[in-house]
Design an enzyme around this catalytic site. Structure first.
Site, PDB file in Angstrom:
ATOM      1  N   THR A  89      -6.163 -11.606   3.000  1.00 30.15           N
ATOM      2  CA  THR A  89      -7.215 -10.893   2.276  1.00 30.15           C
ATOM      3  C   THR A  89      -8.344 -11.843   1.886  1.00 30.15           C
ATOM      4  O   THR A  89      -9.334 -11.415   1.303  1.00 30.15           O
ATOM      5  CB  THR A  89      -6.638 -10.236   1.006  1.00 30.15           C
ATOM      6  OG1 THR A  89      -6.044 -11.270   0.215  1.00 30.15           O
ATOM      7  CG2 THR A  89      -5.601  -9.188   1.340  1.00 30.15           C
ATOM      8  N   ASP A 110       0.814  -1.226   0.000  1.00 28.68           N
ATOM      9  CA  ASP A 110       0.000   0.000   0.000  1.00 28.68           C
ATOM     10  C   ASP A 110       0.844   1.270   0.000  1.00 28.68           C
ATOM     11  O   ASP A 110       0.432   2.301   0.537  1.00 28.68           O
ATOM     12  CB  ASP A 110      -0.960   0.021   1.207  1.00 28.68           C
ATOM     13  CG  ASP A 110      -1.762  -1.248   1.305  1.00 28.68           C
ATOM     14  OD1 ASP A 110      -2.256  -1.694   0.264  1.00 28.68           O
ATOM     15  OD2 ASP A 110      -1.870  -1.806   2.422  1.00 28.68           O
ATOM     16  N   ALA A 147      -3.835  -7.780  -4.052  1.00 25.25           N
ATOM     17  CA  ALA A 147      -3.302  -6.418  -4.232  1.00 25.25           C
ATOM     18  C   ALA A 147      -4.426  -5.451  -4.572  1.00 25.25           C
ATOM     19  O   ALA A 147      -5.450  -5.843  -5.113  1.00 25.25           O
ATOM     20  CB  ALA A 147      -2.271  -6.422  -5.350  1.00 25.25           C
ATOM     21  N   GLY A 148      -4.214  -4.203  -4.252  1.00 26.37           N
ATOM     22  CA  GLY A 148      -5.172  -3.173  -4.643  1.00 26.37           C
ATOM     23  C   GLY A 148      -4.392  -1.930  -5.023  1.00 26.37           C
ATOM     24  O   GLY A 148      -3.766  -1.304  -4.174  1.00 26.37           O
ATOM     25  N   HIS A 149      -4.360  -1.626  -6.303  1.00 24.27           N
ATOM     26  CA  HIS A 149      -3.595  -0.465  -6.774  1.00 24.27           C
ATOM     27  C   HIS A 149      -4.572   0.621  -7.214  1.00 24.27           C
ATOM     28  O   HIS A 149      -5.370   0.418  -8.120  1.00 24.27           O
ATOM     29  CB  HIS A 149      -2.663  -0.883  -7.922  1.00 24.27           C
ATOM     30  CG  HIS A 149      -1.573  -1.818  -7.476  1.00 24.27           C
ATOM     31  ND1 HIS A 149      -0.751  -2.494  -8.332  1.00 24.27           N
ATOM     32  CD2 HIS A 149      -1.169  -2.165  -6.239  1.00 24.27           C
ATOM     33  CE1 HIS A 149       0.104  -3.233  -7.634  1.00 24.27           C
ATOM     34  NE2 HIS A 149      -0.136  -3.050  -6.366  1.00 24.27           N
ATOM     35  N   THR A 150      -4.488   1.755  -6.553  1.00 28.68           N
ATOM     36  CA  THR A 150      -5.417   2.847  -6.865  1.00 28.68           C
ATOM     37  C   THR A 150      -4.734   3.876  -7.748  1.00 28.68           C
ATOM     38  O   THR A 150      -3.624   4.315  -7.463  1.00 28.68           O
ATOM     39  CB  THR A 150      -5.877   3.545  -5.562  1.00 28.68           C
ATOM     40  OG1 THR A 150      -6.334   2.543  -4.680  1.00 28.68           O
ATOM     41  CG2 THR A 150      -6.970   4.556  -5.825  1.00 28.68           C
ATOM     42  N   GLN A 206       2.151  -6.086  -3.156  1.00 30.46           N
ATOM     43  CA  GLN A 206       2.464  -6.139  -1.720  1.00 30.46           C
ATOM     44  C   GLN A 206       3.737  -5.318  -1.463  1.00 30.46           C
ATOM     45  O   GLN A 206       3.899  -4.284  -2.073  1.00 30.46           O
ATOM     46  CB  GLN A 206       2.597  -7.581  -1.227  1.00 30.46           C
ATOM     47  CG  GLN A 206       1.274  -8.341  -1.168  1.00 30.46           C
ATOM     48  CD  GLN A 206       0.797  -8.821  -2.523  1.00 30.46           C
ATOM     49  OE1 GLN A 206       1.540  -9.460  -3.244  1.00 30.46           O
ATOM     50  NE2 GLN A 206      -0.425  -8.535  -2.879  1.00 30.46           N
ATOM     51  N   LYS A 238       2.297   2.218  -5.091  1.00 25.33           N
ATOM     52  CA  LYS A 238       2.972   1.700  -6.296  1.00 25.33           C
ATOM     53  C   LYS A 238       2.138   1.949  -7.551  1.00 25.33           C
ATOM     54  O   LYS A 238       2.674   2.264  -8.597  1.00 25.33           O
ATOM     55  CB  LYS A 238       3.204   0.188  -6.176  1.00 25.33           C
ATOM     56  CG  LYS A 238       4.191  -0.209  -5.120  1.00 25.33           C
ATOM     57  CD  LYS A 238       4.327  -1.718  -5.046  1.00 25.33           C
ATOM     58  CE  LYS A 238       3.107  -2.435  -4.533  1.00 25.33           C
ATOM     59  NZ  LYS A 238       2.740  -2.182  -3.139  1.00 25.33           N
ATOM     60  N   THR A 270      -8.627  -3.556  -1.284  1.00 31.61           N
ATOM     61  CA  THR A 270      -9.203  -4.876  -1.546  1.00 31.61           C
ATOM     62  C   THR A 270     -10.225  -5.266  -0.483  1.00 31.61           C
ATOM     63  O   THR A 270     -11.261  -5.832  -0.796  1.00 31.61           O
ATOM     64  CB  THR A 270      -8.069  -5.930  -1.612  1.00 31.61           C
ATOM     65  OG1 THR A 270      -7.166  -5.522  -2.640  1.00 31.61           O
ATOM     66  CG2 THR A 270      -8.591  -7.312  -1.931  1.00 31.61           C
ATOM     67  N   SER A 299       5.980  12.002  -4.326  1.00 38.08           N
ATOM     68  CA  SER A 299       4.584  12.189  -4.695  1.00 38.08           C
ATOM     69  C   SER A 299       3.887  12.986  -3.590  1.00 38.08           C
ATOM     70  O   SER A 299       4.007  12.663  -2.413  1.00 38.08           O
ATOM     71  CB  SER A 299       3.926  10.819  -4.868  1.00 38.08           C
ATOM     72  OG  SER A 299       2.538  10.967  -4.902  1.00 38.08           O
ATOM     73  N   VAL A 300       3.154  14.020  -3.991  1.00 37.18           N
ATOM     74  CA  VAL A 300       2.493  14.891  -3.003  1.00 37.18           C
ATOM     75  C   VAL A 300       0.980  14.974  -3.228  1.00 37.18           C
ATOM     76  O   VAL A 300       0.344  15.950  -2.854  1.00 37.18           O
ATOM     77  CB  VAL A 300       3.130  16.306  -2.997  1.00 37.18           C
ATOM     78  CG1 VAL A 300       4.541  16.263  -2.439  1.00 37.18           C
ATOM     79  CG2 VAL A 300       3.126  16.925  -4.390  1.00 37.18           C
ATOM     80  N   GLY A 326     -11.189  -3.051   2.367  1.00 39.17           N
ATOM     81  CA  GLY A 326     -11.823  -1.927   3.058  1.00 39.17           C
ATOM     82  C   GLY A 326     -11.400  -1.798   4.513  1.00 39.17           C
ATOM     83  O   GLY A 326     -11.871  -0.926   5.240  1.00 39.17           O
TER      84      GLY A 326
HETATM   85  P1  IMP Z   1      -2.688 -12.791   1.682  1.00 40.27           P
HETATM   86  O1  IMP Z   1      -1.767 -12.213   0.649  1.00 40.27           O
HETATM   87  O2  IMP Z   1      -4.147 -12.569   1.353  1.00 40.27           O
HETATM   88  O3  IMP Z   1      -2.379 -14.219   1.986  1.00 40.27           O
HETATM   89  O4  IMP Z   1      -2.458 -11.992   3.057  1.00 40.27           O
HETATM   90  C1  IMP Z   1      -1.269 -12.136   3.826  1.00 40.27           C
HETATM   91  C2  IMP Z   1      -0.914 -10.822   4.488  1.00 40.27           C
HETATM   92  O5  IMP Z   1      -0.487  -9.901   3.497  1.00 40.27           O
HETATM   93  C3  IMP Z   1      -2.071 -10.140   5.218  1.00 40.27           C
HETATM   94  O6  IMP Z   1      -1.557  -9.475   6.349  1.00 40.27           O
HETATM   95  C4  IMP Z   1      -2.584  -9.129   4.215  1.00 40.27           C
HETATM   96  O7  IMP Z   1      -3.225  -8.051   4.840  1.00 40.27           O
HETATM   97  C5  IMP Z   1      -1.272  -8.713   3.570  1.00 40.27           C
HETATM   98  N1  IMP Z   1      -1.453  -8.234   2.181  1.00 40.27           N
HETATM   99  C6  IMP Z   1      -1.684  -8.968   1.086  1.00 40.27           C
HETATM  100  N2  IMP Z   1      -1.764  -8.186   0.004  1.00 40.27           N
HETATM  101  C7  IMP Z   1      -1.582  -6.938   0.413  1.00 40.27           C
HETATM  102  C8  IMP Z   1      -1.529  -5.681  -0.264  1.00 40.27           C
HETATM  103  O8  IMP Z   1      -1.655  -5.575  -1.477  1.00 40.27           O
HETATM  104  N3  IMP Z   1      -1.315  -4.588   0.527  1.00 40.27           N
HETATM  105  C9  IMP Z   1      -1.135  -4.687   1.858  1.00 40.27           C
HETATM  106  N4  IMP Z   1      -1.158  -5.834   2.535  1.00 40.27           N
HETATM  107  C10 IMP Z   1      -1.383  -6.952   1.817  1.00 40.27           C
END
Ligand code: IMP
Length: 408
Positions: free
Chosen positions: A127, A12, A38-41, A198, A15, A278, A391-392, A280
């Site tokens: 997640t 987070d 992953a969640g890329h905004t 990640q 990226k 991803t 980045s600002v 919330g």
């Molecule tokens: P998993 O990848 O769903 O198995 O989660 C394992 C750990 O990685 C958990 O603590 C998640 O919250 C963290 N995690 C997985 N993907 C992300 C991400 O994209 N950003 C931040 N934390 C993540």
């Protein structure tokens, strides 16, 4: 040129925005690891896009994107993301490719992931996207790869429910599947971005095991998941936030104290919009952990850092960062591998004066207030790594380039 972008903290870091910005000069964008966890905004002209599987380069009309060999792909999540993009006017046909070596996430893996984590004494807080189970099936040599979809004998080993799940996606998946190793080799002179997911501290080997994800989120993963050798990678960029966040459980030595720093935590969470893309979930927040960041720089051969969310600090009169840990009666300056040690580590904080003005409309680094420069340059010295991009804000234009990675 081949440039790798990884997160240098616990994910987070922003990226998505940086990949989107640098993709302007790329021809191919490869996502090399992870899955729909992953969640890329990305924000373009006030329009927000949340991507989970598809590399950020998709938002440019002329770029090719590849879901790499190190990824684990849930077809349902993939096609729902493609349909979201199409509905918003983004053409994806003929531009999205999937490595034949990538693994497929099946619904039963997702169920097991949720059950297993809930049954743990201290859950990892996954997640719930089936990521760890799919990677463990891969390690056990029981996984299903994109390449297997046309291998009858292997497919015959699947359960009836797996076939029912895959059936609606099969044809489209097959048209998108490529022999990624030759695809990249035939385009070896293309400007290529390797987008990580990640962060370095969630890497299965280098992260805070077992509180990690299961993919290769460190820079070394870019070579494996990108189907190239490590020497083919020209530059490695590490993205980090001006503070630190973490989602899920696991050690976090510089985390804000729940009673004494609750107000600061609330402020950072609100101003930095620190809620998972991803899931919330509210993110845990804390001071910038320079011990951890320096470890990420060294273990990933980071050539240059990219600092994001610096504007979140605009109104504060004092900023602190963690420069060492106190563990028992010892001062520790190197990042320990032991979760037990990290759990008892107390942050040693260094204070910096705030700049108390908005950074939003600065166009160059030279226009930054002195206090912001001091914070940035201290981090560079501490990590022995330059910060080339700052980045600002969320928009593409709120990006200050001190040195473009595309230039020598
Ligand atoms: P998993 O990848 O769903 O198995 O989660 C394992 C750990 O990685 C958990 O603590 C998640 O919250 C963290 N995690 C997985 N993907 C992300 C991400 O994209 N950003 C931040 N934390 C993540």
């Amino acid at each position: 040129m081949k440039i790798v972008i990884i997160g240098a903290q616990w994910g987070d870091e922003g990226k998505g925005k940086i990949v989107d910005y640098l993709a302007n000069e790329a021809q191919i964008i490869v996502r090399f690891s992870g899955g729909a966890n992953a969640g890329h905004t990305i924000v373009i002209d006030n329009e927000e896009y949340a991507l989970h599987l598809i590399p950020a380069g998709i938002l440019y009309p002329d770029k090719l994107v590849v879901l790499g060999a190190g990824m684990v792909i849930d077809p349902m999540a993939l096609f729902s993301e493609l349909s979201m993009l199409n509905k918003r006017g983004i053409e994806t046909t003929g531009r999205v490719f999937i490595s034949d070596r990538a693994h497929i996430v099946l619904p039963r893996y997702i169920e097991i992931d949720k059950e297993r984590d809930a049954a743990r004494k201290i859950p990892i807080g996954t997640t719930g996207r089936g990521i760890g189970i799919t990677y463990s099936m891969k390690s056990k040599r029981d996984g299903i790869r994109l390449a297997d979809l046309s291998w009858k004998e292997r497919m015959d080993e699947l359960e009836e429910a797996d076939h029912e799940f895959l059936a609606p996606y099969l044809d489209q998946l097959l048209t998108m599947t490529i022999d990624m190793a030759s695809f990249i080799q035939h385009r070896k002179n293309a400007q290529t971005l390797f987008e990580g997911a990640q962060g370095a501290l969630l890497d299965l080997d280098l992260g805070t095991y077992p509180y990690v994800s299961s993919g290769m989120s460190s820079a070394s993963g870019a070579a494996l998941g990108g189907c190239v050798g490590p020497r083919a990678l020209d530059k490695i960029l590490g993205v980090f936030k001006a503070y630190t966040t973490r989602v899920g459980n696991g050690p976090f030595p510089s985390e804000f104290n729940a009673s004494s720093e609750d107000e600061l935590c609330g402020f950072i969470r609100k101003t930095g919009r620190e809620f998972g893309v991803t899931t919330g979930r509210p993110r845990r927040c804390g001071y910038l952990d320079l011990v951890a960041l320096r470890y990420a720089c060294f273990t990933n051969s980071i050539d240059a850092l990219v600092m994001t969310h610096l504007d979140v600090y605009d109104t504060l009169s004092e900023i602190k960062a963690c420069v060492a840990y106190r563990i028992g009666d010892k001062m520790v300056e190197d990042f320990p591998s032991s979760v037990q040690a990290l759990n008892t580590a107390r942050p040693v904080l260094r204070s910096f004066p705030g700049w108390k003005q908005s950074l939003a409309d600065r166009l160059t680094y030279e226009e930054f207030p002195l206090e912001a420069m001091e914070y940035i340059e201290f981090i560079e010295r501490f990590c022995e790594t330059p910060i080339h991009i700052v980045s600002v804000g969320y928009e593409r234009k709120a990006t200050i380039i001190r040195k473009s990675p595309w230039r020598q």
